[in-house]
Design an enzyme around this catalytic site. Structure first.
Site, PDB file in Angstrom:
ATOM      1  N   CYS A   2       0.839  -1.187   0.000  1.00 19.49           N
ATOM      2  CA  CYS A   2       0.000   0.000   0.000  1.00 19.49           C
ATOM      3  C   CYS A   2       0.877   1.241   0.000  1.00 19.49           C
ATOM      4  CB  CYS A   2      -0.864   0.053   1.257  1.00 19.49           C
ATOM      5  SG  CYS A   2      -1.950  -1.374   1.423  1.00 19.49           S
ATOM      6  N   GLY A  28      -0.249   0.502  -5.131  1.00 19.68           N
ATOM      7  CA  GLY A  28      -1.525  -0.191  -4.976  1.00 19.68           C
ATOM      8  C   GLY A  28      -2.559   0.385  -5.900  1.00 19.68           C
ATOM      9  N   ASN A 102       0.390   0.972   5.969  1.00 23.28           N
ATOM     10  CA  ASN A 102       1.126   0.174   4.989  1.00 23.28           C
ATOM     11  C   ASN A 102       1.926  -0.872   5.750  1.00 23.28           C
ATOM     12  OD1 ASN A 102       4.073   0.830   2.939  1.00 23.28           O
ATOM     13  ND2 ASN A 102       2.618  -0.838   2.803  1.00 23.28           N
ATOM     14  N   GLY A 103       1.716  -2.145   5.398  1.00 21.80           N
ATOM     15  CA  GLY A 103       2.433  -3.220   6.090  1.00 21.80           C
ATOM     16  C   GLY A 103       1.459  -4.319   6.447  1.00 21.80           C
ATOM     17  N   TYR A 254      12.428  -3.469  -6.305  1.00 22.95           N
ATOM     18  CA  TYR A 254      11.280  -3.318  -7.192  1.00 22.95           C
ATOM     19  C   TYR A 254      10.287  -2.239  -6.770  1.00 22.95           C
ATOM     20  CZ  TYR A 254       6.775  -4.302  -9.359  1.00 22.95           C
ATOM     21  OH  TYR A 254       5.590  -4.183 -10.020  1.00 22.95           O
TER      22      TYR A 254
HETATM   23  P1  AMP Z   1       6.613 -13.150 -12.326  1.00 25.54           P
HETATM   24  O1  AMP Z   1       7.989 -13.725 -12.301  1.00 25.54           O
HETATM   25  O2  AMP Z   1       5.829 -13.480 -13.534  1.00 25.54           O
HETATM   26  O3  AMP Z   1       5.849 -13.493 -11.073  1.00 25.54           O
HETATM   27  O4  AMP Z   1       6.725 -11.557 -12.366  1.00 25.54           O
HETATM   28  C1  AMP Z   1       7.766 -10.926 -11.784  1.00 25.54           C
HETATM   29  C2  AMP Z   1       7.734  -9.452 -12.106  1.00 25.54           C
HETATM   30  O5  AMP Z   1       6.675  -8.804 -11.411  1.00 25.54           O
HETATM   31  C3  AMP Z   1       9.016  -8.828 -11.626  1.00 25.54           C
HETATM   32  O6  AMP Z   1       9.915  -8.688 -12.690  1.00 25.54           O
HETATM   33  C4  AMP Z   1       8.612  -7.495 -11.058  1.00 25.54           C
HETATM   34  O7  AMP Z   1       8.759  -6.491 -12.037  1.00 25.54           O
HETATM   35  C5  AMP Z   1       7.167  -7.683 -10.697  1.00 25.54           C
HETATM   36  N1  AMP Z   1       7.012  -7.980  -9.246  1.00 25.54           N
HETATM   37  C6  AMP Z   1       7.769  -8.753  -8.487  1.00 25.54           C
HETATM   38  N2  AMP Z   1       7.293  -8.833  -7.215  1.00 25.54           N
HETATM   39  C7  AMP Z   1       6.215  -8.068  -7.174  1.00 25.54           C
HETATM   40  C8  AMP Z   1       5.268  -7.723  -6.149  1.00 25.54           C
HETATM   41  N3  AMP Z   1       5.357  -8.235  -4.932  1.00 25.54           N
HETATM   42  N4  AMP Z   1       4.268  -6.904  -6.446  1.00 25.54           N
HETATM   43  C9  AMP Z   1       4.152  -6.418  -7.676  1.00 25.54           C
HETATM   44  N5  AMP Z   1       4.986  -6.698  -8.673  1.00 25.54           N
HETATM   45  C10 AMP Z   1       6.017  -7.515  -8.458  1.00 25.54           C
END
Ligand code: AMP
Length: 465
Positions: A2, A28, A102-103, A254
């Protein structure tokens, strides 16, 4: 995950909060909400959907007062959708209280059960309401040696009690009467910064939010710090025993925007260093480095600069589609990847490409991207990930899937390579990741190391999937 934002001391409080939370949309996309207060009455608007579509000018006109807090939500605990949208408002014997959080609270279920068995009623299924229920429980606690300002004597002992009962990750903002309260858990899992604009104080998960209102970063809320703001000024309290810090390293990998200052560093610099470090650990020969936009762009720049290689945009992103991971179901996520990215033949045809992405979680995104690159004529594809394999679920607010869904737990490196269809695959080492942040011992990297700062046995949150 969030995003939270707040404003104290501006007649434009709700407008500023709106602009701040808009710049935190990446944290989010399920729902958005704003509460404002003139010191007496709290007004709230919350809806499902994204900030720009969900909040209208008439909402901002309605949200009067000099104090505001706002929230964007991607549910990790509790049901998704508008039902659990924040701010959460509860009538207490201290008056109406609004909170954004957030958390994730790891003792959510047991604590809620305990309170319910004592007759406390809850209106939501999200863990955030616990703060307000505990605040309203009548119990109080003053940590030894803590001097409480006369203005805070009704509220703070109650809040300190609440904070001694909840366990886990929280950065929060609260409106109680004429006060805005900001706090971070003693581990400091999630970021929270304070900014200034004229005489107004700004709060946000990430400092990039201050730029949207032409404010400036003042400082971060420290792990374990509770800040209270009202007419009399700002007061800072540290009610907890000093804990080992556990700031989330995945924010750097990320989650945070690169232009944010979090955990004492610019996310951009750390993210670029991840790419540089990955390059130092890598020996592959190729013609060009391409990022998976947007999350791979900054590490790919670092990688290319370190190796003195050309950096090109081999994938073009359609900016009218949101983040792919953030959709609640796998089916929607899959469709989104195709809608979001297109291969750029001008760069790819006949080339040996190094593709950089920030992380590999389930592996589904990469598989589709690799397909695209092959169709567009790439001769060799070398996938490079600017973080180590994700092996552990997060209990502190990042929505990683269950342990079983994580590709690195299901397959060997060789099998993942085959599955996503690349010529070679390499991750950044754990040691390499740790070397990219200033104070490595202050970070939680459980998703990469399985070293959890709060023992996993204690974790009893409901996961949505
Ligand atoms: P996938 O390996 O298909 O699950 O997608 C991974 C990609 O989603 C990564 O390269 C990130 O850019 C993005 N990603 C990774 N972790 C998260 C997360 N917790 N929430 C949102 N996006 C994420």
């Amino acid at each position: 995950m969030c995003g939270i934002a707040g404003v104290w001391g501006s007649s434009y409080a709700s407008q500023y909060a709106f602009l701040e939370i808009y710049s935190l949309q990446h944290r989010g996309q399920e729902s958005v909400g704003i509460s404002s207060s003139d010191g007496k009455e709290i007004r709230t608007v919350k809806r499902s959907g994204r900030v720009l579509e969900a909040i209208k000018q008439e909402d901002l006109n309605y949200l009067k007062g000099d104090i505001a807090i706002a929230h964007v939500r991607y549910s990790t605990a509790g049901d998704s959708g508008a039902a659990n949208a924040q701010p959460i408002v509860r009538r207490t014997d201290l008056g109406e209280v609004a909170i954004v959080h957030n958390g994730n609270l790891v003792n959510y279920l047991s604590l809620r059960g305990e309170l319910e068995s004592r007759g406390v009623e809850f209106s939501y299924s999200s863990d955030t309401e616990l703060f307000l229920a505990l605040l309203d429980s009548g119990e109080a606690f003053i940590p030894e040696g803590t001097e409480i300002h006369p203005r805070d004597k009704d509220l703070l002992p109650r809040l300190f009690y609440a904070l001694t009962r909840v366990e886990g990750a929280y950065s929060f903002l609260m409106i109680v009467g004429d006060k805005l309260i900001a706090g971070r858990d003693p581990f400091g899992f999630r970021p929270l910064a304070v900014g200034r604009k004229g005489n107004a104080l700004l709060f946000a998960s990430e400092s990039c939010a201050f730029e949207t209102v032409e404010g400036e970063l003042w400082r971060e809320v420290k792990p374990g710090e509770i800040l209270i703001v009202d007419e009399a000024g700002i007061r800072s309290y540290f009610p907890f025993e000093q804990k080992k810090r556990a700031q989330c390293i995945f924010e750097f990998v990320y989650f945070s925007r690169p232009d944010s200052f979090i955990f004492g560093e610019w996310a951009y610099k750390v993210r670029k260093e991840l790419g540089r470090q990955l390059a130092r650990e890598d020996e592959v020969e190729a013609d060009v480095v391409i990022p998976v936009p947007d999350s791979g762009v900054v590490p790919a720049m670092g990688y290319a600069q370190e190796k003195n290689m050309p950096f090109e945009m081999g994938l073009i992103r359609n900016h009218y589609v949101g983040r792919s991971f953030i959709e609640p179901t796998q089916e929607l996520r899959n469709l989104r990847v195709l809608m979001k990215l297109s291969p750029n033949r001008a760069v790819l045809e006949g080339k040996r490409v190094i593709v950089i992405d920030d992380s590999l979680v389930r592996g589904t995104t990469s598989k589709r991207i690799v397909n695209m690159l092959r169709r567009a004529g790439a001769k060799e594809i070398h996938m490079r990930i600017a973080s180590p394999p994700v092996v552990g679920p997060c209990y502190y607010g990042i929505d990683t899937p269950t342990r079983e869904e994580l590709i690195a737990n299901r397959m060997s490196l060789e099998d993942i390579k085959e599955f996503i269809g690349v010529d070679s695959l390499k991750y950044l080492s754990l040691e390499g990741l740790r070397s990219c942040v200033k104070d490595r011992e202050n970070f939680c990297d459980a998703c990469f190391s399985n070293e959890y700062p709060i023992p996993v046995e204690k974790v009893a949150i409901s996961r949505r999937r």
